[in-house]
Design a protein around this motif. Sequence first.
Motif, PDB file in Angstrom:
ATOM      1  N   UNK A 103       0.896  -1.040   0.059  1.00 52.34           N
ATOM      2  CA  UNK A 103       0.117  -0.230   0.054  1.00 52.34           C
ATOM      3  C   UNK A 103       0.761   1.206  -0.028  1.00 52.34           C
ATOM      4  N   UNK A 104       0.751   2.015  -0.947  1.00 48.40           N
ATOM      5  CA  UNK A 104       1.657   3.325  -1.082  1.00 48.40           C
ATOM      6  C   UNK A 104       0.756   4.500  -0.918  1.00 48.40           C
ATOM      7  N   UNK A 105       1.165   5.481  -0.776  1.00 48.41           N
ATOM      8  CA  UNK A 105       0.657   6.737  -0.450  1.00 48.41           C
ATOM      9  C   UNK A 105       1.301   8.033  -1.032  1.00 48.41           C
ATOM     10  N   UNK A 106       0.708   8.976  -1.318  1.00 49.64           N
ATOM     11  CA  UNK A 106       1.324  10.472  -1.874  1.00 49.64           C
ATOM     12  C   UNK A 106       1.445  11.257  -0.524  1.00 49.64           C
ATOM     13  N   UNK A 107       2.735  11.695  -0.836  1.00 46.18           N
ATOM     14  CA  UNK A 107       3.114  12.773   0.054  1.00 46.18           C
ATOM     15  C   UNK A 107       3.592  14.231  -0.526  1.00 46.18           C
ATOM     16  N   UNK A 108       2.834  14.297  -1.341  1.00 47.01           N
ATOM     17  CA  UNK A 108       2.820  15.790  -2.436  1.00 47.01           C
ATOM     18  C   UNK A 108       4.247  15.894  -2.610  1.00 47.01           C
ATOM     19  N   UNK A 109       5.251  15.117  -2.985  1.00 39.79           N
ATOM     20  CA  UNK A 109       6.278  15.210  -3.327  1.00 39.79           C
ATOM     21  C   UNK A 109       6.802  14.193  -4.400  1.00 39.79           C
ATOM     22  N   UNK A 110       5.831  13.576  -4.950  1.00 38.04           N
ATOM     23  CA  UNK A 110       6.242  12.615  -6.135  1.00 38.04           C
ATOM     24  C   UNK A 110       6.476  11.131  -5.617  1.00 38.04           C
ATOM     25  N   UNK A 111       6.017  10.884  -4.400  1.00 28.33           N
ATOM     26  CA  UNK A 111       6.070   9.727  -3.819  1.00 28.33           C
ATOM     27  C   UNK A 111       5.684   8.435  -4.641  1.00 28.33           C
ATOM     28  N   UNK A 112       4.586   8.356  -5.215  1.00 25.36           N
ATOM     29  CA  UNK A 112       3.812   7.481  -5.928  1.00 25.36           C
ATOM     30  C   UNK A 112       4.408   7.194  -7.315  1.00 25.36           C
ATOM     31  N   UNK A 113       4.817   8.358  -7.967  1.00 24.60           N
ATOM     32  CA  UNK A 113       5.478   8.234  -9.181  1.00 24.60           C
ATOM     33  C   UNK A 113       6.872   7.485  -9.070  1.00 24.60           C
ATOM     34  N   UNK A 114       7.513   8.046  -8.144  1.00 23.57           N
ATOM     35  CA  UNK A 114       9.069   7.489  -7.970  1.00 23.57           C
ATOM     36  C   UNK A 114       8.738   5.714  -7.547  1.00 23.57           C
ATOM     37  N   UNK A 115       7.887   5.496  -6.661  1.00 17.71           N
ATOM     38  CA  UNK A 115       7.627   4.108  -6.573  1.00 17.71           C
ATOM     39  C   UNK A 115       7.337   3.293  -7.628  1.00 17.71           C
ATOM     40  N   UNK A 116       6.392   3.737  -8.552  1.00 19.05           N
ATOM     41  CA  UNK A 116       5.763   3.241  -9.721  1.00 19.05           C
ATOM     42  C   UNK A 116       6.961   3.012 -10.747  1.00 19.05           C
ATOM     43  N   UNK A 117       7.897   4.105 -10.748  1.00 21.13           N
ATOM     44  CA  UNK A 117       8.862   3.970 -11.786  1.00 21.13           C
ATOM     45  C   UNK A 117       9.928   2.842 -11.220  1.00 21.13           C
ATOM     46  N   UNK A 118      10.470   2.701 -10.119  1.00 26.52           N
ATOM     47  CA  UNK A 118      11.360   1.656  -9.521  1.00 26.52           C
ATOM     48  C   UNK A 118      10.732   0.374  -9.685  1.00 26.52           C
ATOM     49  N   UNK A 119       9.310   0.298  -9.382  1.00 27.53           N
ATOM     50  CA  UNK A 119       8.882  -1.006  -9.470  1.00 27.53           C
ATOM     51  C   UNK A 119       8.709  -1.422 -10.998  1.00 27.53           C
ATOM     52  N   UNK A 120       8.412  -0.618 -11.828  1.00 25.63           N
ATOM     53  CA  UNK A 120       8.479  -1.009 -13.148  1.00 25.63           C
ATOM     54  C   UNK A 120       9.794  -1.391 -13.612  1.00 25.63           C
ATOM     55  N   UNK A 121      10.832  -0.749 -13.272  1.00 23.79           N
ATOM     56  CA  UNK A 121      12.143  -1.186 -13.595  1.00 23.79           C
ATOM     57  C   UNK A 121      12.589  -2.490 -13.440  1.00 23.79           C
ATOM     58  N   UNK A 122      11.872  -2.702 -11.893  1.00 24.43           N
ATOM     59  CA  UNK A 122      12.354  -4.145 -11.108  1.00 24.43           C
ATOM     60  C   UNK A 122      11.716  -5.125 -11.835  1.00 24.43           C
ATOM     61  N   UNK A 123      10.608  -4.975 -12.251  1.00 24.62           N
ATOM     62  CA  UNK A 123       9.645  -5.989 -12.741  1.00 24.62           C
ATOM     63  C   UNK A 123      10.348  -6.338 -14.190  1.00 24.62           C
ATOM     64  N   UNK A 124      10.851  -5.282 -14.980  1.00 24.12           N
ATOM     65  CA  UNK A 124      11.179  -5.549 -16.369  1.00 24.12           C
ATOM     66  C   UNK A 124      12.522  -6.273 -16.246  1.00 24.12           C
ATOM     67  N   UNK A 125      13.492  -5.815 -15.191  1.00 20.71           N
ATOM     68  CA  UNK A 125      14.667  -6.468 -15.201  1.00 20.71           C
ATOM     69  C   UNK A 125      14.489  -7.984 -14.800  1.00 20.71           C
ATOM     70  N   UNK A 126      13.606  -8.321 -13.881  1.00 19.45           N
ATOM     71  CA  UNK A 126      13.372  -9.759 -13.476  1.00 19.45           C
ATOM     72  C   UNK A 126      12.902 -10.549 -14.183  1.00 19.45           C
ATOM     73  N   UNK A 127      11.898 -10.044 -15.060  1.00 16.85           N
ATOM     74  CA  UNK A 127      11.093 -10.906 -16.107  1.00 16.85           C
ATOM     75  C   UNK A 127      12.146 -10.997 -17.239  1.00 16.85           C
TER      76      UNK A 127
END
Length: 228
Positions: free
Chosen positions: A40-64
Amino acid sequence: DGSDLWVDKLMHFFNFIAPAILPSRFQKAGLEMDHHLIVTIGEYDDGTVDRFLERMERFVEEENKKSNEEGNISVLVNECKQKSDETSLSAFRFVAAPAFRTWCVGEGVQGVSVDYALPNNGGEIPELTPSPSDKAVIPLKRMRYSHFGCNVVHEDLAYDLGVDVHEAKMSLKKSVEKLSKGRLPAEHGHGTEYSAPVDTKERWMKMDPSNVMNPGIGGLSSKKFYKD
């Protein structure tokens, strides 16, 4: 007389009639993948969600990309599309432990629940037979779920009737501490069942010299002033 078990027996029976609590796509992922992580992720008005999604998508792409070489997908992401998805996943996570008791009662088997902490770096799954001399019986069912980040693990293990579940639990404790370099118990404390380390006992005795707060905890005496 078993009167305290009739509710579990009823729930076990109706479980096969009631609809699944999880949406079908989560059920399917549960059968196909061997590890599952609820985030569960939350936005703290500093781009938290966008940074998390970017890192997660990169991790998923690399592992797969690694696993695709063998024709497999190692990481699958299922996003909750609506509030009911979140509610179902949250409920599933919190009812796992009581559901295990209901399953054991309904199946007529013994259940054992433990919690332990593994090292932050490492933390291999403890073996149930730490050495050839141990006679621990392999459980009928083994459920593992943990706190992501702090590496505290909860296990529910089911055994046939007649199995010495205390011996099985102590065997798992040995495996956790000797082979996995962890500690059992962890989150839920020693109680009166587990013996605490010497330095822990000394600290408790210093904090409670008259032994009135938690007599008998962690292998200490249950008598006043720790008298034998």
